[in-house]
Design a protein around this motif. Sequence first.
Motif, PDB file in Angstrom:
ATOM      1  N   MET A   1       0.912  -1.120   0.067  1.00  0.00           N
ATOM      2  CA  MET A   1       0.034   0.115  -0.122  1.00  0.00           C
ATOM      3  C   MET A   1       1.006   1.210  -0.052  1.00  0.00           C
ATOM      4  O   MET A   1       0.555   2.256  -0.881  1.00  0.00           O
ATOM      5  N   ASP A   2       2.026   1.416   0.815  1.00  0.00           N
ATOM      6  CA  ASP A   2       2.850   2.497   0.773  1.00  0.00           C
ATOM      7  C   ASP A   2       3.296   2.716  -0.409  1.00  0.00           C
ATOM      8  O   ASP A   2       3.928   3.826  -0.944  1.00  0.00           O
ATOM      9  N   SER A   3       3.404   1.579  -1.408  1.00  0.00           N
ATOM     10  CA  SER A   3       4.538   1.837  -2.529  1.00  0.00           C
ATOM     11  C   SER A   3       3.479   2.606  -3.507  1.00  0.00           C
ATOM     12  O   SER A   3       3.899   3.182  -4.447  1.00  0.00           O
ATOM     13  N   PHE A   4       1.919   2.431  -3.376  1.00  0.00           N
ATOM     14  CA  PHE A   4       1.269   3.255  -4.332  1.00  0.00           C
ATOM     15  C   PHE A   4       1.436   4.846  -3.962  1.00  0.00           C
ATOM     16  O   PHE A   4       1.471   5.835  -4.836  1.00  0.00           O
ATOM     17  N   THR A   5       1.660   5.227  -2.694  1.00  0.00           N
ATOM     18  CA  THR A   5       1.649   6.503  -2.184  1.00  0.00           C
ATOM     19  C   THR A   5       3.268   7.061  -2.602  1.00  0.00           C
ATOM     20  O   THR A   5       3.316   8.330  -2.812  1.00  0.00           O
ATOM     21  N   ALA A   6       4.142   6.012  -2.292  1.00  0.00           N
ATOM     22  CA  ALA A   6       5.647   6.767  -2.527  1.00  0.00           C
ATOM     23  C   ALA A   6       6.408   5.481  -3.490  1.00  0.00           C
ATOM     24  O   ALA A   6       7.042   4.878  -3.016  1.00  0.00           O
ATOM     25  N   PRO A   7       5.666   5.740  -4.745  1.00  0.00           N
ATOM     26  CA  PRO A   7       6.506   4.732  -5.661  1.00  0.00           C
ATOM     27  C   PRO A   7       8.084   4.978  -6.023  1.00  0.00           C
ATOM     28  O   PRO A   7       8.594   4.156  -6.044  1.00  0.00           O
ATOM     29  N   ALA A   8       8.187   6.376  -6.161  1.00  0.00           N
ATOM     30  CA  ALA A   8       9.850   6.690  -6.361  1.00  0.00           C
ATOM     31  C   ALA A   8      10.977   6.064  -5.118  1.00  0.00           C
ATOM     32  O   ALA A   8      11.753   5.445  -5.384  1.00  0.00           O
TER      33      ALA A   8
ATOM     34  N   VAL B   1     -15.508  -4.084   6.293  1.00  0.00           N
ATOM     35  CA  VAL B   1     -14.483  -3.690   5.387  1.00  0.00           C
ATOM     36  C   VAL B   1     -14.236  -2.234   5.304  1.00  0.00           C
ATOM     37  O   VAL B   1     -15.190  -1.530   5.398  1.00  0.00           O
ATOM     38  N   ASP B   2     -12.925  -1.679   5.255  1.00  0.00           N
ATOM     39  CA  ASP B   2     -12.721  -0.422   5.234  1.00  0.00           C
ATOM     40  C   ASP B   2     -12.055  -0.106   3.938  1.00  0.00           C
ATOM     41  O   ASP B   2     -11.193  -0.457   3.482  1.00  0.00           O
ATOM     42  N   PRO B   3     -12.728   0.870   3.162  1.00  0.00           N
ATOM     43  CA  PRO B   3     -12.629   1.130   1.883  1.00  0.00           C
ATOM     44  C   PRO B   3     -11.111   1.698   1.659  1.00  0.00           C
ATOM     45  O   PRO B   3     -10.348   1.399   0.887  1.00  0.00           O
ATOM     46  N   ALA B   4     -10.717   2.257   2.766  1.00  0.00           N
ATOM     47  CA  ALA B   4      -9.290   2.821   2.920  1.00  0.00           C
ATOM     48  C   ALA B   4      -8.140   1.632   2.790  1.00  0.00           C
ATOM     49  O   ALA B   4      -6.978   1.858   2.482  1.00  0.00           O
ATOM     50  N   LEU B   5      -8.446   0.285   3.002  1.00  0.00           N
ATOM     51  CA  LEU B   5      -7.661  -0.788   2.897  1.00  0.00           C
ATOM     52  C   LEU B   5      -7.631  -1.545   1.698  1.00  0.00           C
ATOM     53  O   LEU B   5      -6.944  -2.350   1.370  1.00  0.00           O
ATOM     54  N   ILE B   6      -8.391  -0.955   0.779  1.00  0.00           N
ATOM     55  CA  ILE B   6      -8.531  -1.794  -0.477  1.00  0.00           C
ATOM     56  C   ILE B   6      -7.334  -1.251  -1.476  1.00  0.00           C
ATOM     57  O   ILE B   6      -7.200   0.048  -1.635  1.00  0.00           O
ATOM     58  N   ARG B   7      -6.627  -1.803  -1.990  1.00  0.00           N
ATOM     59  CA  ARG B   7      -5.635  -1.717  -2.900  1.00  0.00           C
ATOM     60  C   ARG B   7      -6.078  -1.165  -4.300  1.00  0.00           C
ATOM     61  O   ARG B   7      -7.337  -1.666  -4.792  1.00  0.00           O
ATOM     62  N   PRO B   8      -5.394   0.031  -5.101  1.00  0.00           N
ATOM     63  CA  PRO B   8      -5.776   0.223  -6.100  1.00  0.00           C
ATOM     64  C   PRO B   8      -5.818  -0.760  -7.509  1.00  0.00           C
ATOM     65  O   PRO B   8      -6.644  -1.004  -7.986  1.00  0.00           O
ATOM     66  N   SER B   9      -4.834  -1.846  -7.143  1.00  0.00           N
ATOM     67  CA  SER B   9      -5.060  -3.267  -7.891  1.00  0.00           C
ATOM     68  C   SER B   9      -4.285  -4.009  -6.867  1.00  0.00           C
ATOM     69  O   SER B   9      -3.548  -3.851  -6.257  1.00  0.00           O
ATOM     70  N   ASP B  10      -4.842  -5.361  -7.218  1.00  0.00           N
ATOM     71  CA  ASP B  10      -4.671  -6.359  -6.030  1.00  0.00           C
ATOM     72  C   ASP B  10      -4.100  -7.722  -6.930  1.00  0.00           C
ATOM     73  O   ASP B  10      -4.539  -7.901  -8.083  1.00  0.00           O
ATOM     74  N   VAL B  11      -3.399  -8.352  -6.173  1.00  0.00           N
ATOM     75  CA  VAL B  11      -2.971  -9.843  -6.602  1.00  0.00           C
ATOM     76  C   VAL B  11      -3.797 -10.850  -5.931  1.00  0.00           C
ATOM     77  O   VAL B  11      -3.813 -10.872  -4.719  1.00  0.00           O
TER      78      VAL B  11
ATOM     79  N   LEU C   1       6.270 -12.217 -15.775  1.00  0.00           N
ATOM     80  CA  LEU C   1       6.138 -11.476 -14.629  1.00  0.00           C
ATOM     81  C   LEU C   1       4.873 -10.274 -15.136  1.00  0.00           C
ATOM     82  O   LEU C   1       5.238  -9.488 -16.152  1.00  0.00           O
ATOM     83  N   ARG C   2       4.202 -10.042 -14.038  1.00  0.00           N
ATOM     84  CA  ARG C   2       3.125  -8.964 -14.432  1.00  0.00           C
ATOM     85  C   ARG C   2       2.785  -7.984 -13.225  1.00  0.00           C
ATOM     86  O   ARG C   2       1.984  -8.234 -12.524  1.00  0.00           O
ATOM     87  N   PRO C   3       3.869  -7.233 -12.773  1.00  0.00           N
ATOM     88  CA  PRO C   3       3.665  -6.762 -11.553  1.00  0.00           C
ATOM     89  C   PRO C   3       2.558  -5.680 -11.418  1.00  0.00           C
ATOM     90  O   PRO C   3       2.160  -4.954 -12.529  1.00  0.00           O
ATOM     91  N   ALA C   4       1.715  -5.696 -10.363  1.00  0.00           N
ATOM     92  CA  ALA C   4       0.566  -4.977 -10.108  1.00  0.00           C
ATOM     93  C   ALA C   4       0.454  -3.900  -9.274  1.00  0.00           C
ATOM     94  O   ALA C   4      -0.639  -3.371  -8.726  1.00  0.00           O
ATOM     95  N   SER C   5       1.784  -3.606  -8.797  1.00  0.00           N
ATOM     96  CA  SER C   5       2.018  -2.537  -7.970  1.00  0.00           C
ATOM     97  C   SER C   5       3.433  -2.011  -7.980  1.00  0.00           C
ATOM     98  O   SER C   5       4.276  -2.705  -8.395  1.00  0.00           O
ATOM     99  N   PRO C   6       3.606  -0.695  -7.627  1.00  0.00           N
ATOM    100  CA  PRO C   6       5.069  -0.316  -7.624  1.00  0.00           C
ATOM    101  C   PRO C   6       6.204  -1.083  -6.771  1.00  0.00           C
ATOM    102  O   PRO C   6       7.010  -1.333  -7.057  1.00  0.00           O
ATOM    103  N   TYR C   7       5.454  -1.607  -5.603  1.00  0.00           N
ATOM    104  CA  TYR C   7       6.245  -2.783  -5.099  1.00  0.00           C
ATOM    105  C   TYR C   7       6.943  -3.816  -5.969  1.00  0.00           C
ATOM    106  O   TYR C   7       8.021  -4.230  -5.854  1.00  0.00           O
ATOM    107  N   ALA C   8       5.729  -4.400  -6.537  1.00  0.00           N
ATOM    108  CA  ALA C   8       6.134  -5.490  -7.276  1.00  0.00           C
ATOM    109  C   ALA C   8       6.962  -5.127  -8.576  1.00  0.00           C
ATOM    110  O   ALA C   8       7.711  -5.737  -8.756  1.00  0.00           O
ATOM    111  N   VAL C   9       6.760  -4.043  -8.860  1.00  0.00           N
ATOM    112  CA  VAL C   9       7.734  -3.452 -10.066  1.00  0.00           C
ATOM    113  C   VAL C   9       9.309  -3.324  -9.481  1.00  0.00           C
ATOM    114  O   VAL C   9      10.085  -3.644 -10.115  1.00  0.00           O
ATOM    115  N   SER C  10       9.497  -2.723  -8.233  1.00  0.00           N
ATOM    116  CA  SER C  10      10.562  -2.735  -7.687  1.00  0.00           C
ATOM    117  C   SER C  10      11.298  -4.147  -7.470  1.00  0.00           C
ATOM    118  O   SER C  10      12.507  -4.239  -7.515  1.00  0.00           O
TER     119      SER C  10
END
Length: 324
Positions: free
Chosen positions: A84-91, A272-282, A142-151
């Motif tokens: 989740m943090d990787s979506f906020t701070a991808p770089a 379910v808390d909507p804030a805990l749903i990832r923009p894209s998920d595996v 390899l089909r990374p679905a988050s900045p973390y996965a890309v990293s």
Amino acid sequence: MKILITGISGMVGSHLADYVLANHPDVEVHGIVRWRSREESIAHLMDRVTLHHADLHDLNSLAVVMGKVRPERIFHLAAQSYVMDSFTAPADTLAVNVIGTTNLMDATRLVGIDPLIHICSSSEVYGQVTEDELPIRETNPLRPASPYAVSKVGEDMIAYQYHASYGVKAIRTRMFTHTGPRRGDVFAESAFAKQIAEIEAGMRPDNVIRVGNLDSVRTFADVRDAVRAYWLLLEKCPPGEVYNIGGNRTMTVGEMLEVLKGLATCEVRHEVDPALIRPSDVTLQIPDISKFQDVTGWQPEISFETTMRDLLDYQRARVRRAQA
């Protein structure tokens, strides 16, 4: 033998240090921490390991540590590991995981050492797979679905390239979900366990656990089985290779939650808390670990129920300390 563990203050790093000290008392354990690292997980190890301050962003600091320790084996576990943090701070996620890993390997080359290096990639590199691709093999796209996965794809591939180009003795793992005591609160099963412990302690009067996506399928392993696998990796596996490692219990996140709720000492509910749903998920992670098992003979030993019970007890103890 001298070993160096990056990220020694984290869940996996601290359990790896525990395992090595208990089973290989002749090994000298060194670890890298940052000035702001939380040391709760290694407080019991302070008189048995040697800590060094360095940062993956800083090549010079890593070279200083490498020159001082001159380790024969490196377990590279430090990372920005929260999806989740990787979506906020991808770089920053890319900088820590890709550039940081590159700095680590360059530091060994600069000081003229040639250790075995475990590069800890992730099952997240596979991204969303289809049912006909199960179980997931190392050859899967390899089909990374988050900045973390890309990293983690970048970390994985730079380790491969450094082995191919410079002979760096890197061995990569793609570990599937692993958990247990000392798991960070930002991860689902640990967050659930912490909330249950708070409900039991009367800190959440509504008795409600906040959750995210419960439909994702995960294969769970215990962190203590994982670190045993990592030790075997550098004992038996050839440099340049990549291995899936994972447990043998597959279920949805919702089913995992029900196991934890069944261990609670009082009734708990979840919402379910909507804030805990990832923009894209595996949502489908079932590994084929036969390649690793064929080389090492490793098998998971700790039951899923034991893992969940120990995780919940860990969170209960933390809550008690916070209340004292």
